[in-house]
Design a protein around this motif. Structure first.
Motif, PDB file in Angstrom:
ATOM      1  N   ASN A 293       0.864  -1.177   0.000  1.00  0.00           N
ATOM      2  CA  ASN A 293       0.000   0.000   0.000  1.00  0.00           C
ATOM      3  C   ASN A 293       0.898   1.224   0.000  1.00  0.00           C
ATOM      4  OD1 ASN A 293      -1.607   2.277   0.917  1.00  0.00           O
ATOM      5  ND2 ASN A 293      -3.186   0.800   1.462  1.00  0.00           N
ATOM      6  N   TYR A 294       0.883   1.962  -1.123  1.00  0.00           N
ATOM      7  CA  TYR A 294       1.745   3.133  -1.274  1.00  0.00           C
ATOM      8  C   TYR A 294       0.923   4.405  -1.138  1.00  0.00           C
ATOM      9  CZ  TYR A 294       5.475   0.210  -3.294  1.00  0.00           C
ATOM     10  OH  TYR A 294       6.457  -0.725  -3.506  1.00  0.00           O
TER      11      TYR A 294
ATOM     12  N   SER B  76       6.475  -6.875  -9.833  1.00  0.00           N
ATOM     13  CA  SER B  76       6.124  -6.372  -8.507  1.00  0.00           C
ATOM     14  C   SER B  76       4.863  -7.060  -7.997  1.00  0.00           C
ATOM     15  CB  SER B  76       5.858  -4.856  -8.546  1.00  0.00           C
ATOM     16  OG  SER B  76       6.935  -4.163  -9.120  1.00  0.00           O
ATOM     17  N   ASP B  77       4.614  -6.865  -6.707  1.00  0.00           N
ATOM     18  CA  ASP B  77       3.383  -7.371  -6.106  1.00  0.00           C
ATOM     19  C   ASP B  77       2.245  -6.367  -6.307  1.00  0.00           C
ATOM     20  OD1 ASP B  77       4.115  -9.901  -4.957  1.00  0.00           O
ATOM     21  OD2 ASP B  77       5.341  -8.798  -3.516  1.00  0.00           O
ATOM     22  N   PHE B  78       1.026  -6.894  -6.291  1.00  0.00           N
ATOM     23  CA  PHE B  78      -0.146  -6.035  -6.414  1.00  0.00           C
ATOM     24  C   PHE B  78      -0.379  -5.258  -5.125  1.00  0.00           C
ATOM     25  CE2 PHE B  78      -1.012  -9.158  -9.728  1.00  0.00           C
ATOM     26  CZ  PHE B  78      -1.477  -8.354 -10.752  1.00  0.00           C
ATOM     27  N   GLY B  79      -1.053  -4.117  -5.276  1.00  0.00           N
ATOM     28  CA  GLY B  79      -1.344  -3.316  -4.108  1.00  0.00           C
ATOM     29  C   GLY B  79      -2.251  -2.149  -4.428  1.00  0.00           C
ATOM     30  N   VAL B  80      -2.213  -1.163  -3.559  1.00  0.00           N
ATOM     31  CA  VAL B  80      -3.042   0.038  -3.660  1.00  0.00           C
ATOM     32  C   VAL B  80      -2.111   1.254  -3.700  1.00  0.00           C
ATOM     33  CG1 VAL B  80      -4.812   1.441  -2.527  1.00  0.00           C
ATOM     34  CG2 VAL B  80      -4.936  -1.063  -2.417  1.00  0.00           C
ATOM     35  N   TYR B  81      -2.432   2.207  -4.563  1.00  0.00           N
ATOM     36  CA  TYR B  81      -1.617   3.414  -4.698  1.00  0.00           C
ATOM     37  C   TYR B  81      -2.487   4.653  -4.531  1.00  0.00           C
ATOM     38  CZ  TYR B  81       2.254   0.677  -6.664  1.00  0.00           C
ATOM     39  OH  TYR B  81       3.274  -0.218  -6.854  1.00  0.00           O
ATOM     40  N   SER B  82      -2.059   5.541  -3.636  1.00  0.00           N
ATOM     41  CA  SER B  82      -2.638   6.883  -3.512  1.00  0.00           C
ATOM     42  C   SER B  82      -1.500   7.865  -3.746  1.00  0.00           C
ATOM     43  CB  SER B  82      -3.235   7.090  -2.125  1.00  0.00           C
ATOM     44  OG  SER B  82      -4.273   6.166  -1.875  1.00  0.00           O
TER      45      SER B  82
ATOM     46  N   ALA C 263      -1.814  24.558  -5.800  1.00  0.00           N
ATOM     47  CA  ALA C 263      -0.662  24.392  -4.921  1.00  0.00           C
ATOM     48  C   ALA C 263       0.223  25.612  -5.092  1.00  0.00           C
ATOM     49  CB  ALA C 263       0.102  23.115  -5.267  1.00  0.00           C
ATOM     50  N   LYS C 264       1.105  25.835  -4.155  1.00  0.00           N
ATOM     51  CA  LYS C 264       1.973  27.006  -4.206  1.00  0.00           C
ATOM     52  C   LYS C 264       2.814  26.964  -5.471  1.00  0.00           C
ATOM     53  CE  LYS C 264       5.377  29.598  -1.520  1.00  0.00           C
ATOM     54  NZ  LYS C 264       6.198  29.622  -0.280  1.00  0.00           N
ATOM     55  N   GLY C 265       2.580  27.907  -6.370  1.00  0.00           N
ATOM     56  CA  GLY C 265       3.342  27.968  -7.602  1.00  0.00           C
ATOM     57  C   GLY C 265       2.918  26.980  -8.662  1.00  0.00           C
ATOM     58  N   GLY C 266       1.803  26.286  -8.429  1.00  0.00           N
ATOM     59  CA  GLY C 266       1.380  25.302  -9.419  1.00  0.00           C
ATOM     60  C   GLY C 266       0.051  24.678  -9.079  1.00  0.00           C
ATOM     61  N   GLN C 267      -0.066  23.381  -9.311  1.00  0.00           N
ATOM     62  CA  GLN C 267      -1.297  22.653  -9.039  1.00  0.00           C
ATOM     63  C   GLN C 267      -0.953  21.215  -8.665  1.00  0.00           C
ATOM     64  OE1 GLN C 267      -3.475  23.095 -12.681  1.00  0.00           O
ATOM     65  NE2 GLN C 267      -1.781  22.387 -13.943  1.00  0.00           N
ATOM     66  N   GLN C 268      -1.882  20.571  -7.955  1.00  0.00           N
ATOM     67  CA  GLN C 268      -1.649  19.224  -7.455  1.00  0.00           C
ATOM     68  C   GLN C 268      -2.770  18.289  -7.886  1.00  0.00           C
ATOM     69  OE1 GLN C 268       0.180  18.000  -3.416  1.00  0.00           O
ATOM     70  NE2 GLN C 268      -2.010  17.949  -3.060  1.00  0.00           N
ATOM     71  N   TYR C 269      -2.378  17.204  -8.555  1.00  0.00           N
ATOM     72  CA  TYR C 269      -3.303  16.158  -8.970  1.00  0.00           C
ATOM     73  C   TYR C 269      -3.232  15.008  -7.971  1.00  0.00           C
ATOM     74  CZ  TYR C 269      -3.497  18.228 -13.698  1.00  0.00           C
ATOM     75  OH  TYR C 269      -3.679  19.052 -14.774  1.00  0.00           O
ATOM     76  N   THR C 270      -4.381  14.395  -7.707  1.00  0.00           N
ATOM     77  CA  THR C 270      -4.412  13.215  -6.860  1.00  0.00           C
ATOM     78  C   THR C 270      -4.994  12.047  -7.648  1.00  0.00           C
ATOM     79  OG1 THR C 270      -4.732  14.558  -4.870  1.00  0.00           O
ATOM     80  CG2 THR C 270      -5.269  12.210  -4.700  1.00  0.00           C
ATOM     81  N   PHE C 271      -4.304  10.917  -7.593  1.00  0.00           N
ATOM     82  CA  PHE C 271      -4.730   9.708  -8.299  1.00  0.00           C
ATOM     83  C   PHE C 271      -4.808   8.543  -7.319  1.00  0.00           C
ATOM     84  CE2 PHE C 271      -2.974  12.351 -11.606  1.00  0.00           C
ATOM     85  CZ  PHE C 271      -3.799  12.124 -12.699  1.00  0.00           C
TER      86      PHE C 271
END
Length: 659
Positions: free
Chosen positions: A71-72, A248-254, A277-285
């Motif tokens: 889980n990452y 690699s092994d399977f898992g979950v990524y945030s 975000a400061k000076g830019g933008q932030q994507y969440t996947f």
């Protein structure tokens, strides 16, 4: 150029060494909210804020598709040519033994110098892409801590289990503070910095374009005895090699990705948030039941999205990140993606993810092209505004990897053919079905001049060309050879059974052989020992022809012909043999192809013109088809008549290699 590169390498090495030993100054890890795929699918396209998050308690939790070992939770910032990140990774012991040590892949260190294992083996070249003076990069561990804040950096050391190269820093080992019992977990917090190389070998920068592949500290795969990849359970540890890809092994990524303002980001999984975000933008996947995470960013992407559904594809958002040069090719990309998804789902099984992203790199960035990551593929770079069928073929091929690399997830360090060969075989099927492009099996077989066993460690093939000829082309031909023996319907059942029985389970060559035998109800020991575990091709030839008048022919003028046919490789019978006579008649025989040679004696009223083995080219494993045909040496008085038949012989040869 050489001295400049050397200086830069030394500087990076010094920075790398000093920072590895430095105490953590850390920015800390910011936890990410977990989403189910149903909730995450409601995320919005770039530039739009998502709808309000629903409470996880209000929706039933989906049954995991895989055994989620890792889980990452990662937060990374792109600044120029540098990635700065923090990572919290939880690893759950999937085996039956207590684990005291852990291995971590640090893939960007393959570009640290020209002395790394990857650079030495590849010669600074992958496919047609060459490293430049700017193609140096690195991964620096800024911190490595337990949940309680205990620093593990003093425990980290680099290992080179494959070749002992002390200049290779792509694999690290550490002793854990506490052993991890079966079923128990350990959580680690890692701070890291990546210096991106000029795009080469799947990752790097080209102008404002960034491809982040193999970009984060990645826990090695842990083989349990059920995977069949080794006789005993334990860590599957290998360095980054010139030919190898990843396992690699399977898992979950945030994953949160911060980029400069105006950049669009394509990534594995579903986008759940876009915020300033400061000076830019932030994507969440967010992504579940995947074994890797890749992403790409550029301010120049032309973004478009289309929903797609088909039997076995319940609903996918196809996201296209086009280079402006390919603006007019949008429909071609979409059609190729839809065709591939529909056919693979029809033939093999359902596509379980809600998204699929396609990235088209800019001109000059083909080092990032033609690569696969879970739910994300890259096409070849936009080098021309009107590409040929290579556009469709590349998209179809890379989406095929979503099945054989993404879900079946075999060990590409050790058995690359189970992905590349299966994907190449599947790609040909789609290209023929949807575009009428027939596979050129005879031509491809002729390229295999140095066959090798398919089940080899990827770096054991030596050159990249030998690796590619075998794990792509020869492997595809081996599968086609099975199909030719059992028929299309049985082969379709074999492939579907194999996929559905072993998806998310890391199968092996032995597992595939087991399915072939179960479905076909035949023994395949000989075939696999020769063409899979062995490095055979199946070359059958006409070795010699002798024609003479029959001694007792009298006035009837009978002729005797001795035709010697030979086997020069593995057994792939039965073998049809055709004989052509000067009067236009033909004769046919069928040889089982088991013995090393067979002598045919024919008596006929007309002299033999020529003989051919496998005239319809059904033996796809024959890599020397030019010796399939031989013209007879006839009695002098018959030369004029026989010359009339040479035209027909040449027609046969032309037909054998016409496409």
């Amino acid at each position: 150029m050489a001295s400049s590169r050397t200086c830069k390498t030394l500087l990076l090495a010094l920075l790398f060494t000093s920072s590895l030993l430095a105490p953590f100054q850390g920015s800390g890890h910011h936890g990410l909210t977990s989403y189910t795929y149903a909730a995450a699918a409601a995320g919005n396209e770039p530039g739009v804020e998502p709808a309000a998050e629903s409470s996880p308690a209000q929706e039933p939790e989906a049954e995991p598709l895989s055994r989620r070992v890792t889980n990452y939770q990662i937060q990374v910032k792109l600044s120029g040519r540098t990635l700065t990140g923090t990572e919290t990774v939880t690893w759950k012991n999937p085996g039956r033994k207590t684990v005291s040590d852990m291995y971590v892949h640090l893939y960007p260190n393959a570009f640290l110098s020209d002395k790394t294992t990857f650079m030495k083996e590849s010669g600074g070249k992958l496919r047609d892409d060459k490293a430049t003076a700017g193609s140096t990069g690195y991964m620096r561990l800024d911190s490595f801590k337990t949940e309680d804040g205990e620093s593990l950096l003093p425990r980290v050391h680099y290992v080179q289990p494959d070749d002992g190269n002390k200049d290779d820093y792509t694999l690290a080992k550490l002793k854990l503070p506490q052993p991890v019992a079966p079923g128990e977990e350990v959580t680690l917090q890692i701070g890291f910095t990546v210096g991106l190389p000029e795009v080469f070998a799947r990752m790097g920068y080209s102008g404002d374009f960034t491809m982040a592949g193999q970009w984060f500290p990645k826990i090695a795969a842990y083989n349990t005895t059920s995977t069949g990849t080794r006789s005993a359970e334990g860590w599957n540890v290998h360095q980054y090699h010139g030919n190898s890809e990843f396992y690699s092994d399977f898992g979950v990524y945030s994953v949160k990705i911060e980029v400069p303002a105006g950049y669009k980001v394509a990534a594995t999984g579903v986008q759940t948030k876009l915020e300033a975000a400061k000076g830019g933008q932030q994507y969440t996947f967010y992504a579940e039941d995947v074994h890797d995470f890749g992403w790409s960013a550029s301010p120049d992407f032309l973004y478009s999205e289309e929903p797609f559904s088909a039997p076995g594809v319940p609903g996918v958002r196809i996201k296209l990140y086009l280079d402006p040069l390919h603006k007019e090719q949008k429909e071609r990309y979409m059609h190729a993606a839809k065709s591939a998804l529909a056919k693979y789902a029809q033939w093999y099984g359902s596509y379980p993810y809600s998204t699929l992203s396609i990235v088209v790199p800019p001109k000059g960035a083909n080092g990032a092209g033609g690569m696969e990551y879970p739910t994300l593929v890259t096409a070849f770079a936009a080098e021309t505004d009107n590409p040929g069928y290579s556009l469709e073929r590349t998209v179809v091929h890379e989406i095929g990897h979503q099945y054989w690399y993404g879900m079946v997830a075999s060990n590409e360090f050790e058995e690359a053919w189970l992905d590349e060969g299966f994907t190449s075989y599947s790609e040909d099927k789609v290209m023929e079905s949807e575009y009428g492009v027939e596979p050129r099996t005879a031509l491809e077989a002729s390229y295999v001049t140095d066959p090798a066993p398919l089940k080899l460690l990827s770096w054991s093939f030596g050159s990249h060309s030998r690796y590619a000829d075998n794990v792509y082309s020869r492997a595809k031909l081996v599968l086609t050879g099975i199909e030719n023996r059992v028929g299309t319907n049985i082969m379709s059942k074999i492939m579907r059974t194999y996929f559905n029985q072993y998806k998310f389970k890391h199968p092996t060559t032995a597992d595939f052989k087991k399915v072939v035998e179960q479905v076909s109800k035949q023994n395949w020991d000989d075939y696999f020992s020769q063409f899979v575990y062995g490095g055979e091709m199946a070359d059958y030839s006409v070795a010699s022809i002798r024609v003479s008048k029959a001694a007792d022919s009298g006035a009837s003028k009978m002729y005797e012909s001795d035709v010697l046919v030979k086997r020069g490789g593995g057994v792939y019978g039965p073998v049809p043999v055709t004989f052509k006579f000067a009067d236009g008649s033909t004769a046919s025989r069928t040889w089982d192809g088991v013995e090393s040679d067979m002598l045919y004696k024919l008596t006929a009223p007309s002299p033999l013109l020529w003989a051919a083995v496998d005239p319809d080219r059904t033996n796809v494993l024959d890599n020397r088809q030019m010796n399939n045909f031989l013209k007879a040496e006839a009695p002098r008085k018959q030369e004029v008549r026989i010359s009339l038949g040479i035209v027909k012989a040449l027609e046969w040869i032309a037909g054998a290699f016409a496409w």
